[in-house]
Design a protein around this motif. Structure first.
Motif, PDB file in Angstrom:
ATOM      1  N   MET A  70       0.843  -1.276  -0.121  1.00 49.25           N
ATOM      2  CA  MET A  70       0.004   0.000   0.011  1.00 49.25           C
ATOM      3  C   MET A  70       0.910   1.421  -0.042  1.00 49.25           C
ATOM      4  O   MET A  70       2.115   1.147   0.245  1.00 49.25           O
ATOM      5  CB  MET A  70      -0.778   0.089   1.149  1.00 49.25           C
ATOM      6  N   GLY A  71       0.176   2.531  -0.201  1.00 49.28           N
ATOM      7  CA  GLY A  71       0.897   3.634  -0.142  1.00 49.28           C
ATOM      8  C   GLY A  71       1.442   3.941  -1.507  1.00 49.28           C
ATOM      9  O   GLY A  71       1.012   3.369  -2.453  1.00 49.28           O
ATOM     10  N   ASP A  72       2.320   5.075  -1.488  1.00 51.35           N
ATOM     11  CA  ASP A  72       2.763   5.667  -2.878  1.00 51.35           C
ATOM     12  C   ASP A  72       3.476   5.021  -3.595  1.00 51.35           C
ATOM     13  O   ASP A  72       3.530   4.859  -4.933  1.00 51.35           O
ATOM     14  CB  ASP A  72       3.404   7.144  -2.468  1.00 51.35           C
ATOM     15  N   TYR A 114     -11.406  -1.909  -2.218  1.00 49.94           N
ATOM     16  CA  TYR A 114     -11.406  -0.548  -1.512  1.00 49.94           C
ATOM     17  C   TYR A 114     -10.193  -0.842  -0.504  1.00 49.94           C
ATOM     18  O   TYR A 114      -9.304   0.092  -0.603  1.00 49.94           O
ATOM     19  CB  TYR A 114     -12.550  -0.167  -0.948  1.00 49.94           C
ATOM     20  N   ALA A 115     -10.507  -1.834   0.135  1.00 47.11           N
ATOM     21  CA  ALA A 115      -9.211  -2.052   1.123  1.00 47.11           C
ATOM     22  C   ALA A 115      -7.832  -2.125   0.517  1.00 47.11           C
ATOM     23  O   ALA A 115      -6.907  -1.563   1.376  1.00 47.11           O
ATOM     24  CB  ALA A 115      -9.552  -3.586   1.836  1.00 47.11           C
ATOM     25  N   ILE A 116      -7.756  -2.771  -0.618  1.00 50.24           N
ATOM     26  CA  ILE A 116      -6.377  -2.716  -1.145  1.00 50.24           C
ATOM     27  C   ILE A 116      -6.304  -1.832  -2.146  1.00 50.24           C
ATOM     28  O   ILE A 116      -5.241  -1.483  -3.020  1.00 50.24           O
ATOM     29  CB  ILE A 116      -6.180  -4.315  -1.718  1.00 50.24           C
ATOM     30  N   GLN A 117      -7.224  -0.938  -2.297  1.00 50.53           N
ATOM     31  CA  GLN A 117      -7.259   0.037  -3.367  1.00 50.53           C
ATOM     32  C   GLN A 117      -6.824  -0.429  -4.822  1.00 50.53           C
ATOM     33  O   GLN A 117      -6.026  -0.004  -5.516  1.00 50.53           O
ATOM     34  CB  GLN A 117      -5.965   0.998  -3.220  1.00 50.53           C
ATOM     35  N   PRO A 206      -0.167  -6.829  -7.818  1.00 49.94           N
ATOM     36  CA  PRO A 206      -0.609  -7.138  -6.604  1.00 49.94           C
ATOM     37  C   PRO A 206      -2.031  -7.586  -7.018  1.00 49.94           C
ATOM     38  O   PRO A 206      -2.807  -6.560  -7.415  1.00 49.94           O
ATOM     39  CB  PRO A 206      -0.506  -6.011  -5.703  1.00 49.94           C
ATOM     40  N   THR A 207      -2.423  -8.721  -6.233  1.00 53.96           N
ATOM     41  CA  THR A 207      -3.820  -9.170  -6.640  1.00 53.96           C
ATOM     42  C   THR A 207      -4.532  -9.979  -5.703  1.00 53.96           C
ATOM     43  O   THR A 207      -3.526 -10.915  -4.890  1.00 53.96           O
ATOM     44  CB  THR A 207      -3.798 -10.007  -7.891  1.00 53.96           C
TER      45      THR A 207
END
Ligand code: FMN
Ligand code: SF4
Ligand code: FES
Lengths: 443, 904, 154
Positions: A70-72, A114-117, A206-207
């Motif tokens: 996650m993140g930038d 949403y949780a993993i964007q 990522p999946t």
């Protein structure tokens, strides 16, 4: 409230449409999450709920989500995939959910995405599930029109769309990494793990892959909280489970029950016990790739830990009952024939070992069996075990075999010396093996 | 370095490697199939199972696949563990379930990895009592035989063919135990590197079809280390021979050049050695160029031929010697010594000779290294300028194809995926590829993995190169009038090169364009000025083009002039068919002006047909000598075939010629070492040639290295149908190798390795035992010595930028199109390879075709030097207008020197 | 050549995948839908459309059991041969079908009306034995029921 997966489902009724779904609180969880929860918060809540995957392996869903970078620094493209391939023999739970209440799956997927964007989702649906396909396609359309899918969902700034992908067959597609290859349009050969899909998945991105039933739990968890979910189970494991029973029982069918419901209760109460003239000999508790349980296990609580302790796996929670007039060897032969045929052909033990197992069992059934076949079969079962093959297919395939050798050794022996199947002559005497078909009592 | 424990003993290990590779390097015999040092790990066959323990306390452990686990510090495994052994035995048993057990009639028998592994694991008796599954086989073309029932589904073939070599017509079909490896339907395998399947396949599914036509077991083959004679890369080969014929070529591992793989020209071109058009005896030809009395040449004895030749030489006014880029350094030098410096010509057309000189000068006086193929493979950005390397230097194209995986591999590494984990790397990489830019006159076979591929006329390719150099460094000369898109692309290329750690620039002489070489040098030098360790790879046409060039002979044109000015009247022509090099009108005039022609060659050709004396030269298979490859690496090749009849190395013939007439007189150079010594004394630059391989007196424990393998069974059987007495084997005074009937177990230095064999390892994979570490450098270092090292000092940039290509009127510029199959003079005669040679054609750009109403396949009449060439048209969408291309070296227009003007 | 209709249907899927080649299976299903099965020509058409070789497409096509690389009948009967159906006498249904149609598993009737294929568990285990013809699932099979169903097939 204690049947979060099925409480609004009326068996046999047409799929619940968007309006009806929303009337019973549908998409509330999504509204809630988008309005007031960080993506990480959704993941934590699912982690706290102790939800374990319902696809067979029972891995913690929240923990799986937490592996996604996650993140930038994280890749922008990620994928959220629903595993709706349900091809495990004896398993008929995901289809039931999708045919009746497709929106709850979609809501669960959007929450997970949403949780993993993840901006993109796929439902990988087995080709034979035409009714599910129709229901899901319509539901996706409705959700898109209502703004639950698409750009800037409910004004949250989060984009997500779901594409319904139908498969072209092959059981191995259910294995999550083989599924990714199938989605990419390749041969469905499993991938090496590590790296795991949450890091390197679909098209290298990522999946998350989750089972249908798993995802049906997400919206209720977000709506009612982890604590609520935790107390649904009977034996310390969270939530409910769809349990199914097939075979010669009075009321084969499917029920949503608290996780940890005893085996005896499921078979004797919900499935109505054995049919007249048939005795219970054993059960494969969670789809074809789990070890037999036998009479001594009838009081077992059907949760992940207890079944594992008894030497089997909860798997998909859909059981196939073995009765006293059905040949255990024939049953295992049927299973191994299936597995031999469905092997992807990548690794040696599975590709060449299972057909051999099948041939031996077939020979035993026909009376060609010999004493040393027992050792040979046991050896094959051992060498097809975990870690020795490329994926979990073959270890699953030999679970019923190894347990049958343990519990039904005498039955094997009765086939030897040119005898062949003792049950077959019995059913031949009665004309046919055909028994009155089941009629499916669902929830 | 890491410490790992194998069966309780500590070992040093490289944590960047996996446990299988490490165990093999440490000398353990751990069986495997799907893993291959060049292809990495995929974990499919499950053969390399070992037991791994979590720590010292763990006594339980679990079975893991050694190829899928890194040799990380502290790793503990057991290879000997009983259950691991039992499992490995099981894997073989499974693989054998459907295997036909047809070793006795299988071409792989005796050198089969599956046989070796079966013995290694101890699986001996069959327990499977049912019917086997069977498959149909396919026709795959002239190179590869297909026998699918022997398949053990290790997936190596498709991984090699598709993932490694970029082929798209071999694949895996169906599933479960019906998995089939082949094509969608019968047909010729298209990939230029298909022959490697023969070595990649661990059993007898894909075997060498040419070997099949004269089959010999591995243990009956005499072999010697050789160097491929069919392009300038100098891939190392093993030549297997028996009964006076060459039987097959195998790859000889060279860490810095060909690694594990050859191209199909190199593997299948050898059969010219066995052709009926071979010259096996000296020929005398009285009326050689008097058409009136034209007679058939007659064979004669060596003495008669030498006598005749000597008489002719004595009578000569001035003798000129014409060398050859396909003859060895020694033979060229021998000729030069015989005729004298002033009379020696290098056998190349003027333009090519000039280009070779320019290339050599860039390497001699420039600061940039010549790139080995391994460096190319490991490059993280590549620019190919002008040369169609798949056709002119095929193995280099295979190296470039690997280079594009470097960047994705790096991405994978950051995600924790080690470099050997091929399966995961491809999942990470998907279609991402590292920077590769191709600037060529037309599409090339490498375009599929390129970042960008542009097509321009040769001058414009050079201009593009100059622009890249300029974008890299302000001192490089600017290019005026470049289009905006080219400027942008040049910047993109320069950025990619500048961002790389190991950029490589590739160019060559194929387009006959000097500016291309200079532009490539400018790019490399500009990178060096930006502190990038750039390397430069030049492709030249033939196996010893650089060698011939380093002897600084003058071009053919000057030889022709010497005759037309009436000065010279006698020529010795060394392994050179002049009709392949220059226009036949010129050759006719030249040969016609000579009183005496003495030719040395291995195959009859138009030039030997006009010689008065023809001396039978040995091919690479019958000769000892040295080639200098495109890197300027001098490499020795050795006789694999005891020369039959009067065949001898050209240098040996020339030595005898030089010796004068008295039969007792010693030849000038009796042995290879003597001529090398003489040559090195004359040419200090060639000093390294002496060390390219051990000299003839080199011994291991007092013994020579036999060409026969340890298990040679040929002893008394060789000529048993004629005579049961053992013939005494030929003596060899030129090398430390022997023609012997006894094998030996000694492992020679890499340059003398003539077969890969080790106890328990009968297949080519015995190679593991000949490497410092498995997949690493040859034991004792890779063979050969690079003769030219870069200068320390920077070199000023080239500043002459050619003008943009503009067509003038109706005139076309005709370029030669190289063909991997067909353009090489010798391999063309190999029957299997000949099947792959296309019919001649002419390519024309879309625009020109449209303007002239030409459609695909139309017969075009192309006029060059007033002669008409009738060829079917191939319309090429990407070819620049104003340019035509015709295949190089094809019969009918072989002697054209490109570029040349032509009219339609 | 792909028909316009086939092309449109395949192209409609394009936006959902980052790479054209990902449509390989989808495209095969489209042509199969229109042509009944995937003959060599259809295979080449798909390959060309996706910038793939026929070998690459066939490699994928032959992996999946619902892509037919051989001609099938108008009605493809997918008879479940998995465990629950077996327990409930699926073998008997199979024998009955074979007898009725006069073909073995994997074969097509001479009149091209039926092809009989096995299929893994149809997820209908509590109503076993089951089969699927076209898009229709038939549960709780008995020999009599099977005969009725076959009679209704064109
Ligand atoms: C051979 C094999 C077949 C599988 N088939 C399915 C399947 O049909 N549906 C499914 O949801 N999971 C299946 N799984 C499990 C998936 O690999 C994966 O664990 C699951 O989809 C993850 O979802 P969950 O964490 O929500 O359970 C299969 C696994 C194996 C090894
Ligand atoms: S899978 Fe490993 S497992 Fe097999 S060699 Fe291949 S090398 Fe090993
Ligand atoms: S086993 Fe046949 S439908 Fe489930």
């Amino acid at each position: 409230m204690n049947k979060p997966l099925t409480e609004h489902i009326k068996p046999g009724a047409p799929p619940i449409d968007l309006a009806a779904y929303e009337r019973t609180g549908g998409y509330e969880a999504l509204r809630q999450a988008l309005a007031s929860m960080e993506p990480g918060g959704v993941t934590s809540m699912v982690e706290e709920s102790k939800l374990r995957g319902r696809g067979g392996a029972g891995f913690s869903t929240g923990m799986k989500w937490s592996f996604v970078p996650m993140g930038d620094q994280a890749p922008r493209q990620k994928y959220f995939v629903c595993n709706a391939d349900e091809m495990e023999p004896g398993t008929f739970k995901d289809r039931f959910l999708m045919e009746h209440n497709p929106h709850q799956l979609i809501e669960g997927m959007i929450l997970g995405a949403y949780a993993i964007q993840a901006p993109t989702g796929y439902i990988f649906l087995r080709a034979e599930y035409h009714a599910s396909q129709t229901a899901l396609a319509r539901a996706i359309e409705e959700a898109r029109e209502a703004g639950f899918l698409g750009r800037n969902i409910l004004g949250s700034g989060f984009d997500h769309d779901i594409h319904l992908h139908t498969s072209a067959g092959r059981y191995i597609c259910g294995e999550e990494t083989a599924l990714l290859n199938a989605l990419e349009g390749r041969r469905a050969i499993p991938r090496a793990k590590p790296p795991f899909p949450p890091v390197v998945g679909l098209w290298g991105k990522p999946t998350i892959v989750n089972n249908v039933e798993t995802l049906y739990n997400i919206a209720p968890i977000i709506r009612h909280g982890a604590d609520w979910f935790n107390q649904l189970g009977l034996t310390g494991e969270s939530g409910t489970k769809l349990y199914g029973v097939s075979g010669r029982v009075n009321r084969p069918g499917l029920w949503e029950l608290p996780l940890g419901t005893p085996l005896r209760e499921i078979i004797e109460e919900h499935a109505g016990g054995m049919r007249d003239g048939y005795r219970f000999r054993g059960v494969i508790p969670g789809g074809a790739s789990t070890d037999f349980l036998v009479e001594e296990h009838l009081d077992l609580a059907m949760d992940f830990a207890s079944v594992q302790k008894a030497g089997s796996r909860l798997g998909t929670g859909t059981m196939i009952v073995l009765d006293d007039r059905t040949c255990p060897v024939g049953m295992v032969l049927n299973l191994e024939r299936f597995f031999a045929r469905e092997s992807c052909g990548w690794c040696t033990p599975c590709r060449d070992g299972l057909p051999w197992v099948e041939k031996i069992l077939d020979d035993v059934e026909r009376g060609g069996g010999r004493e040393d076949d027992l050792d040979l079969l046991a050896q094959q079962a051992k060498h097809l075990g975990p870690g020795r093959t490329f994926c979990a297919f073959a270890p699953g395939a030999v679970e019923p075999l190894q347990s049958a050798l343990k519990y039904f050794e005498e039955d094997f022996r009765r086939h030897f010396n040119g005898n062949g199947c003792p049950y077959r002559s019995e059913s031949a005497a009665s004309g046919t093996r055909q028994v009155p078909p089941g009629n499916g009592h669902r929830i | 370095m890491a410490t790992i424990h194998i069966d309780g003993k500590p070992y040093e290990a490289d944590p960047e490697k996996n446990l299988l590779q490490t165990s093999l390097t440490l000398g353990f015999d751990l069986p495997y199939f799907c893993w291959h040092p060049a292809l990495g790990s995929v974990g499919a066959c499950r053969q390399c199972a070992v037991r791994q323990y979590r720590n010292e306390e763990d006594t339980q452990g679990q079975i893991v696949m050694a190829c899928m686990v890194p040799a990380a510090d502290g790793t503990r495994i057991s290879i000997e563990d009983e259950e691991a052994r039992e499992f490995r035995r099981s894997v073989i048993e499974w693989l054998m379930v459907n295997h036909p057990h047809d070793c006795a009639v299988c071409d792989e028998g005796g050198e089969c990895h599956l046989q070796d592994m079966t013995v290694m694991t101890g699986h001996a008796y069959r327990r499977f009592r049912f019917r086997k599954r069977t498959f149909n086989n396919q026709y795959l073309g002239p190179f590869i035989n297909h026998e699918m029932n022997r398949c053990i589904q290790c997936y190596r073939c498709v991984r090699y063919y598709k993932d490694y070599a970029g082929g798209r017509d071999l694949d895996a079909f169906a599933s479960h135990n019906h998995v089939y490896f082949g094509r969608s339907e019968d047909g010729i395998l298209e990939n230029e590197f298909s022959g490697n399947l023969v070595e990649v396949c661990p059993t007898g599914v894909f075997t060498d079809k040419t070997l099949k036509t004269h089959y010999t077991r591995k243990w009956d083959l005499q072999s010697a280390p050789s160097v491929c004679a069919h392009c300038s890369l100098g891939c190392n080969t093993l030549v297997g021979t028996r009964y006076g014929g060459a039987r097959r070529i195998l790859n000889r591992y060279h860490y810095d050049i060909n690694g594990y793989f050859l191209c199909d020209r190199g593997r299948y071109g050898y059969e010219f050695v066995n052709r009926p058009e071979r010259i096996r005896h000296p020929l005398l030809h009285e009326g050689a160029h008097d058409t009136e009395t034209y007679s058939k040449p007659e064979t004669c004895s060596a003495d008669v031929a030498l006598k005749e030749a000597r008489i002719r030489l004595r009578r000569a006014n001035r003798i000129i010697g014409i060398g050859s880029p396909r003859a060895s350094l020694e033979s060229n030098y021998a000729l030069r010594s015989l005729v004298g410096e002033d009379n020696f010509f290098n056998g190349l057309p003027a333009a090519e000779s000039h280009l070779v000189t320019v290339a050599l000068e860039i390497l001699r006086h420039g600061p940039v290294r010549s790139a080995s193929l391994r460096e190319i493979e490991e490059a993280d950005a590549v620019l190919v300028l002008g040369e169609d390397i798949t056709q002119t230097a095929p193995r280099m194209a295979l190296a470039v194809r690997q280079s594009v995986m470097r960047t994705p591999r790096e991405t994978a590494r950051k995600l924790g995926v080690p470099a050997w984990h091929d399966r995961a790397i491809r999942d990470v990489a998907q279609s991402d590829r590292g920077p590769l830019f191709i600037a060529a006159i037309d599409e090339t076979r490498l375009d599929d993995v390129s970042t960008a591929a542009i097509t321009r006329a040769p001058n414009d390719l050079a201009r593009f190169g100059f622009a890249v150099a300029r974008a890299l460094h302000p001192e490089a000369p600017p290019v005026d009038g470049l289009s905006e898109s080219d400027t942008t692309l040049a910047r993109q290329v320069s950025d990619a090169l500048a961002n790389a750690d190991h950029p490589v620039i590739i160019t060559g002489t194929g387009l006959g364009n000097e500016a291309l070489l200079q532009a490539a040098a400018n790019v490399a030098w500009a990178l060096l000025r930006c502190e990038k360790p750039a390397a430069l790879a030049f492709v030249v046409p033939e196996a010893n083009t650089f060698g011939a060039g380093m002897l600084d002979g003058r071009p053919l044109r000057e030889a022709y002039d010497a005759v037309s000015s009436g000065d010279a009247d006698t020529a010795i022509i060394l392994e050179n068919d002049l009709y392949q090099r220059t226009h036949d009108v010129d050759v006719d005039r030249f040969l016609g002006g000579l009183k005496s022609i003495i030719a040395l060659d291995s195959l009859r050709n138009a030039t030997t047909d006009r010689a008065h004396v023809v001396l039978p030269a040995g091919t690479f298979a019958e000769s000892d000598g040295t080639f200098v490859n495109n890197e300027t690496r001098a490499q020795r090749f050795f006789q694999a075939l005891p020369p039959e009849g009067d065949i001898a190395e050209s240098w040996r013939w020339l030595g005898r010629l030089a010796a004068g007439s008295a039969p007792s007189e010693e030849p000038a150079w009796k042995y290879l070492d003597t001529i090398i010594d003489a040559m090195v004394a004359d040419y200090p630059e060639l000093r390294g040639v002496r060390d390219a391989a051990p000299s003839a007196d080199f011994r291991s424990n007092g013994a020579r290295f036999p060409r026969s393998p340890r298990r040679f069974s040929g002893r008394t059987a060789i000529h048993a149908q004629f005579d049961v007495n053992e013939p005494s084997p030929p003596a060899d005074h030129d090398s430390p190798l022997s023609f012997s009937m006894e094998g030996s177990t000694a492992v020679p230095p890499a340059s003398l390795v003539s077969h890969y064999w080790s106890p328990g390892w009968n297949s080519v994979q015995a190679l593991n035992k000949f490497q410092e570490e498995v997949g690493g450098a040859n034991r004792g270092g890779p063979p050969g010595i690079c003769l030219i090292q870069p200068e320390k000092n920077l070199h000023p940039f080239f500043t002459e930028i050619p003008a943009t290509f503009r067509r003038s009127g109706e005139k076309f510029v005709v370029l030669g199109l190289p063909h991997i199959f067909g353009s090489d003079e010798l391999s063309r005669h190999a029957p299997a390879l000949a099947e792959r040679i296309p019919h001649a054609y002419v390519t024309i750009s879309d625009a020109d075709a449209r303007a002239r109403g030409v459609s695909e396949g139309d017969q075009l009449v192309l006029r060059i030097f007033g002669r008409e060439h009738k060829l079917p048209a191939r319309i090429r969408p990407k070819l620049a207008p104003g340019i035509l291309g015709i295949p190089m070296g094809f019969p009918g227009h072989a002697g054209l020197v490109f570029p040349v003007d032509g009219h339609l | 050549m792909l028909t316009d209709q086939e092309r449109r249907e395949i192209e409609a899927e394009l936006p959902h995948y980052p790479r054209k080649q990902a449509l390989c299976i989808e495209a095969l299903k489209v042509v199969q839908h229109h042509r009944g099965w995937v003959d060599d020509e259809a295979l080449c058409d798909v390959a060309e459309f996706l910038d793939m070789t026929p070998h690459e497409v066939d490699s994928v096509a032959t992996f999946y059991n619902l892509i037919y690389r051989r001609r099938v009948g108008r009605n493809v009967i997918h008879l479940c041969d998995s465990i629950s159906c077996w327990v409930m006498g699926g073998d008997g249904i199979c024998e009955h079908l074979k007898g009725n149609l006069g073909i073995e598993m994997g074969e097509t009737t001479e009149d091209g009306r039926f092809t009989l294929l096995p299929i893994p568990c149809l997820g209908d285990c509590d109503r076993a034995p089951s089969m699927m013809i076209g898009r229709t699932l038939h549960s709780g099979l008995t020999p009599g029921k099977v005969d009725d169903i076959l009679r209704d097939c064109k």
